[in-house]
Design a protein around this motif. Structure first.
Motif, PDB file in Angstrom:
ATOM      1  N   GLN A 356     120.434  75.804  52.521  1.00  0.00           N
ATOM      2  CA  GLN A 356     119.280  76.239  51.625  1.00  0.00           C
ATOM      3  C   GLN A 356     118.291  77.250  52.132  1.00  0.00           C
ATOM      4  O   GLN A 356     118.066  78.185  51.357  1.00  0.00           O
ATOM      5  CB  GLN A 356     118.292  74.886  51.493  1.00  0.00           C
ATOM      6  CG  GLN A 356     117.292  74.833  50.674  1.00  0.00           C
ATOM      7  CD  GLN A 356     117.599  74.794  49.250  1.00  0.00           C
ATOM      8  OE1 GLN A 356     118.510  74.572  48.634  1.00  0.00           O
ATOM      9  NE2 GLN A 356     116.815  76.004  48.304  1.00  0.00           N
ATOM     10  N   ALA A 357     118.353  77.233  53.413  1.00  0.00           N
ATOM     11  CA  ALA A 357     117.466  78.474  53.956  1.00  0.00           C
ATOM     12  C   ALA A 357     118.292  79.656  53.705  1.00  0.00           C
ATOM     13  O   ALA A 357     117.641  80.913  53.414  1.00  0.00           O
ATOM     14  CB  ALA A 357     117.550  78.236  55.519  1.00  0.00           C
ATOM     15  N   VAL A 358     119.508  79.733  53.934  1.00  0.00           N
ATOM     16  CA  VAL A 358     120.289  80.962  53.609  1.00  0.00           C
ATOM     17  C   VAL A 358     120.210  81.231  51.922  1.00  0.00           C
ATOM     18  O   VAL A 358     120.150  82.601  52.004  1.00  0.00           O
ATOM     19  CB  VAL A 358     121.853  80.539  53.806  1.00  0.00           C
ATOM     20  CG1 VAL A 358     122.624  82.011  53.448  1.00  0.00           C
ATOM     21  CG2 VAL A 358     121.964  80.311  55.018  1.00  0.00           C
ATOM     22  N   LEU A 359     120.187  80.390  51.267  1.00  0.00           N
ATOM     23  CA  LEU A 359     120.269  80.743  49.618  1.00  0.00           C
ATOM     24  C   LEU A 359     118.794  81.251  49.271  1.00  0.00           C
ATOM     25  O   LEU A 359     118.639  82.309  48.614  1.00  0.00           O
ATOM     26  CB  LEU A 359     120.233  79.405  48.874  1.00  0.00           C
ATOM     27  CG  LEU A 359     121.747  78.768  48.776  1.00  0.00           C
ATOM     28  CD1 LEU A 359     121.837  77.332  47.980  1.00  0.00           C
ATOM     29  CD2 LEU A 359     122.737  79.839  48.588  1.00  0.00           C
ATOM     30  N   ALA A 364     124.124  83.430  47.511  1.00  0.00           N
ATOM     31  CA  ALA A 364     124.339  82.373  46.600  1.00  0.00           C
ATOM     32  C   ALA A 364     125.707  81.601  47.094  1.00  0.00           C
ATOM     33  O   ALA A 364     126.355  82.279  47.485  1.00  0.00           O
ATOM     34  CB  ALA A 364     124.511  83.232  45.037  1.00  0.00           C
ATOM     35  N   LEU A 365     125.669  80.620  46.335  1.00  0.00           N
ATOM     36  CA  LEU A 365     126.872  79.394  46.589  1.00  0.00           C
ATOM     37  C   LEU A 365     127.907  79.866  45.183  1.00  0.00           C
ATOM     38  O   LEU A 365     127.054  79.584  44.254  1.00  0.00           O
ATOM     39  CB  LEU A 365     126.575  78.302  46.944  1.00  0.00           C
ATOM     40  CG  LEU A 365     126.399  78.077  48.296  1.00  0.00           C
ATOM     41  CD1 LEU A 365     125.881  76.477  48.328  1.00  0.00           C
ATOM     42  CD2 LEU A 365     127.616  77.963  49.007  1.00  0.00           C
ATOM     43  N   ILE A 389     126.754  79.226  39.763  1.00  0.00           N
ATOM     44  CA  ILE A 389     126.289  79.987  40.848  1.00  0.00           C
ATOM     45  C   ILE A 389     124.983  79.154  41.206  1.00  0.00           C
ATOM     46  O   ILE A 389     124.070  79.313  40.452  1.00  0.00           O
ATOM     47  CB  ILE A 389     126.244  81.504  40.485  1.00  0.00           C
ATOM     48  CG1 ILE A 389     127.476  81.962  40.184  1.00  0.00           C
ATOM     49  CG2 ILE A 389     125.372  82.445  41.469  1.00  0.00           C
ATOM     50  CD1 ILE A 389     127.205  83.456  39.243  1.00  0.00           C
ATOM     51  N   HIS A 390     124.945  78.967  42.644  1.00  0.00           N
ATOM     52  CA  HIS A 390     123.555  78.415  43.096  1.00  0.00           C
ATOM     53  C   HIS A 390     122.645  79.265  43.833  1.00  0.00           C
ATOM     54  O   HIS A 390     123.326  79.911  44.594  1.00  0.00           O
ATOM     55  CB  HIS A 390     123.932  77.196  43.738  1.00  0.00           C
ATOM     56  CG  HIS A 390     124.931  76.081  42.941  1.00  0.00           C
ATOM     57  ND1 HIS A 390     124.243  75.009  42.309  1.00  0.00           N
ATOM     58  CD2 HIS A 390     126.120  75.933  43.079  1.00  0.00           C
ATOM     59  CE1 HIS A 390     125.190  74.222  42.023  1.00  0.00           C
ATOM     60  NE2 HIS A 390     126.136  74.616  42.512  1.00  0.00           N
ATOM     61  N   LEU A 391     121.460  79.429  43.364  1.00  0.00           N
ATOM     62  CA  LEU A 391     120.518  80.058  43.971  1.00  0.00           C
ATOM     63  C   LEU A 391     119.602  79.512  44.918  1.00  0.00           C
ATOM     64  O   LEU A 391     119.636  78.151  44.873  1.00  0.00           O
ATOM     65  CB  LEU A 391     119.959  81.239  42.804  1.00  0.00           C
ATOM     66  CG  LEU A 391     120.758  81.949  42.027  1.00  0.00           C
ATOM     67  CD1 LEU A 391     120.223  82.582  40.813  1.00  0.00           C
ATOM     68  CD2 LEU A 391     121.687  82.980  42.615  1.00  0.00           C
ATOM     69  N   GLY A 392     118.676  80.283  45.369  1.00  0.00           N
ATOM     70  CA  GLY A 392     117.592  79.741  46.011  1.00  0.00           C
ATOM     71  C   GLY A 392     116.916  78.808  45.275  1.00  0.00           C
ATOM     72  O   GLY A 392     116.562  77.611  45.844  1.00  0.00           O
ATOM     73  N   LYS A 393     116.651  79.226  44.216  1.00  0.00           N
ATOM     74  CA  LYS A 393     116.070  78.209  43.238  1.00  0.00           C
ATOM     75  C   LYS A 393     116.862  78.103  42.010  1.00  0.00           C
ATOM     76  O   LYS A 393     116.770  79.188  41.307  1.00  0.00           O
ATOM     77  CB  LYS A 393     114.624  78.641  42.950  1.00  0.00           C
ATOM     78  CG  LYS A 393     113.700  78.034  43.966  1.00  0.00           C
ATOM     79  CD  LYS A 393     112.212  78.442  43.669  1.00  0.00           C
ATOM     80  CE  LYS A 393     111.221  77.838  44.821  1.00  0.00           C
ATOM     81  NZ  LYS A 393     110.314  78.905  45.365  1.00  0.00           N
ATOM     82  N   GLY A 394     117.426  77.351  41.493  1.00  0.00           N
ATOM     83  CA  GLY A 394     118.082  76.970  40.273  1.00  0.00           C
ATOM     84  C   GLY A 394     119.687  77.487  40.364  1.00  0.00           C
ATOM     85  O   GLY A 394     119.992  77.877  41.208  1.00  0.00           O
TER      86      GLY A 394
END
Lengths: 419, 76
Positions: A356-359, A364-365, A389-394
């Protein structure tokens, strides 16, 4: 021719002539003393004594009835020279005559003395007087057997002395005759019974003073042998100081008188009490001196240099211990603090590694839907595959439109931005 | 000290203890134990000495058994 002999009135019947002889002998011969040597001695079970008195050329049948025989002080035996007082009696049934004895005594002191010496020699040779056979008299008897006459002065003396000297001692009397011929067997039985009874520690055997005849039972062989056979030690006390009997010689100890026997048998309780007191006092003294020695040693140890030094050593150790304790405590506290800080840092580092911190930092994942996995390379990807594509938020839904194969790793590009 | 100890044994033991103590080889603990024992023996002996048994028993054998009867004490 037939001679009719004397006229009828002159003829005696056997009974008549025997009666005549009996009358003649028994009335004409007074009571007489006869001296001779005993032979063929026998004692009938009725108690009557039968024997002959003889000299070199003649012999005389004798009888001594039981009642009179009881008064004999010695045991008549073959070979003994005696004097007999009695009268001639005719025994009609057998046509014999015999001396009916009223009194019988040894032919003289010499005769008795000879018998005494002969017996003494015989028993001595057999070892009956051997000091090695003599049993020790126990120092503290608790039960004393007394063999003597129940009515004599000896018993009274013995009792008095025992009671005065050692009153706790139990006194057990086996009453006996102490003179006369029957005394011999009675004394023998008494010794045997005391042994059979077994509970006495020592026996006092004796009687008071009297004539040689009175004491004679104590010179008889049977008594000597019974004394010798006794397992219980025997103190012999016969007559007075000057009287020495065979019994005295065989006994384990000879006392001059019955009173002396009692004094030998028990110590004086007053003396014993004093001995006891001295013993316990000596124990106390020994312990006192032992204790005071211990105390002295203790004190000198307390005051000694080594003891004081050892006290010093103890104090030094104490101090060192305190120092060590302090050092260890501070070291440990320091160590804990350091570790704690390290822990906090580590936690920080770990938390920065969380995806999560990385994002949140802008990475992105990418989820490849068909392959159901996060994408690390382009290798299996195809155009038109769907991605999330998962980002820090959303997150974004996306589709691959173009695949670019790149040999240079993304990271390398980062590390060497100048290339 | 057991029940069957008699005066002679008690006295002999006392003498023995006195000798041991005087020998000075016993430890302090042993010494105290010996002394306790000596005291007990002493009490026993002293009590025994104070017992009076002035009776005279007369023994007789009847049918292989012994009988003890107390004879009345004569007031002498």
């Amino acid at each position: 021719m037939w001679d009719d002999g004397p006229s009828r009135s002159d003829i005696f019947t056997v009974s008549a002539i025997t009666l005549e002889i009996k009358e003649l002998l028994e009335t004409q011969l007074p009571t007489v003393w006869v001296e001779g040597e005993i032979s063929n001695f026998s004692r009938h079970s009725s108690g009557h004594l039968y024997f002959s008195l003889k000299d070199e050329s003649a012999q005389l049948a004798c009888v001594m009835w039981r009642m009179r025989a009881g008064a004999l002080f010695f045991l008549p035996r073959d070979g003994l020279r005696v004097r007999a007082l009695g009268s001639i009696r005719v025994y009609e049934k057998r046509g014999t005559y015999q001396l009916d004895i009223a009194r019988l005594i040894p032919a003289g002191f010499g005769e008795l003395q000879a018998a005494f010496e002969a017996l003494k020699l015989k028993l001595k040779d057999e070892g009956l007087f051997d000091p090695l056979h003599k049993k020790p008299i126990p120092p503290f008897p608790e039960r004393i057997g007394i063999i003597t006459s129940p009515t004599g002065a000896a018993l009274r003396d013995i009792q008095q002395i025992l009671n005065r000297r050692m009153p706790f001692v139990q006194k057990i009397l086996r009453p006996t005759l102490v003179q006369g011929e029957s005394a011999v067997q009675d004394i023998v039985n008494a010794i045997e019974e005391m042994n059979e009874f077994g509970a006495v520690d020592v026996i006092i055997l004796g009687r008071g003073g009297g004539t040689l005849e009175d004491l004679w039972a104590f010179n008889e062989e049977a008594v000597a042998r019974a004394v010798y056979a006794s397992r219980v030690p025997i103190i012999s006390a016969v007559g007075h100081e000057i009287d020495f009997t065979i019994c005295d010689l065989v006994a384990d100890l000879r006392a001059p008188t019955p009173s002396a026997a009692a004094e030998i048998a028990v110590k004086n309780s007053v003396d014993v009490a004093q001995e006891l007191n001295e013993l316990i006092l000596s124990c106390r003294r020994t312990i006192d001196s032992c204790l005071s020695n211990y105390r002295k040693t203790l004190r000198s140890m307390e005051q000694s240099y080594s003891f004081r030094r050892s006290a010093d050593v103890v104090r030094q150790r104490q101090q060192r211990l305190d120092e060590l304790s302090r050092a260890i405590t501070s070291y440990c506290l320091h160590k804990f603090k350091f570790q704690n800080e390290k822990m906090i840092q580590l936690r920080k580092r770990f938390s920065s590694l969380h995806p999560q911190a990385v994002l949140e930092r802008g990475f992105a994942l990418v989820w490849h839907k068909r392959l159901s996995q996060f994408m690390k390379t382009t290798d299996d990807a195809c155009v038109d595959d769907d991605l999330d594509i998962h980002l820090g938020k959303g997150s974004l839904a996306a589709r691959i439109t173009k695949i670019v194969k790149l040999d240079v790793k993304w990271r390398d590009a980062f590390d060497e931005p100048n290339h | 000290m057991n029940q069957t100890t008699n005066f002679e044994q008690a006295f002999a033991r006392l003498e023995e203890i006195a000798a041991i103590l005087e020998g000075g080889q016993a430890s302090l603990d042993e010494t105290m134990q010996y002394f306790e024992e000596a005291n007990e023996l002493f009490q026993f002996c002293a009590a025994k000495l104070n017992q009076a048994e002035e009776k005279l028993y007369v023994i007789s054998k009847k049918q292989d058994a012994f009988q003890l009867e107390i004879e009345e004490k004569e007031q002498a």
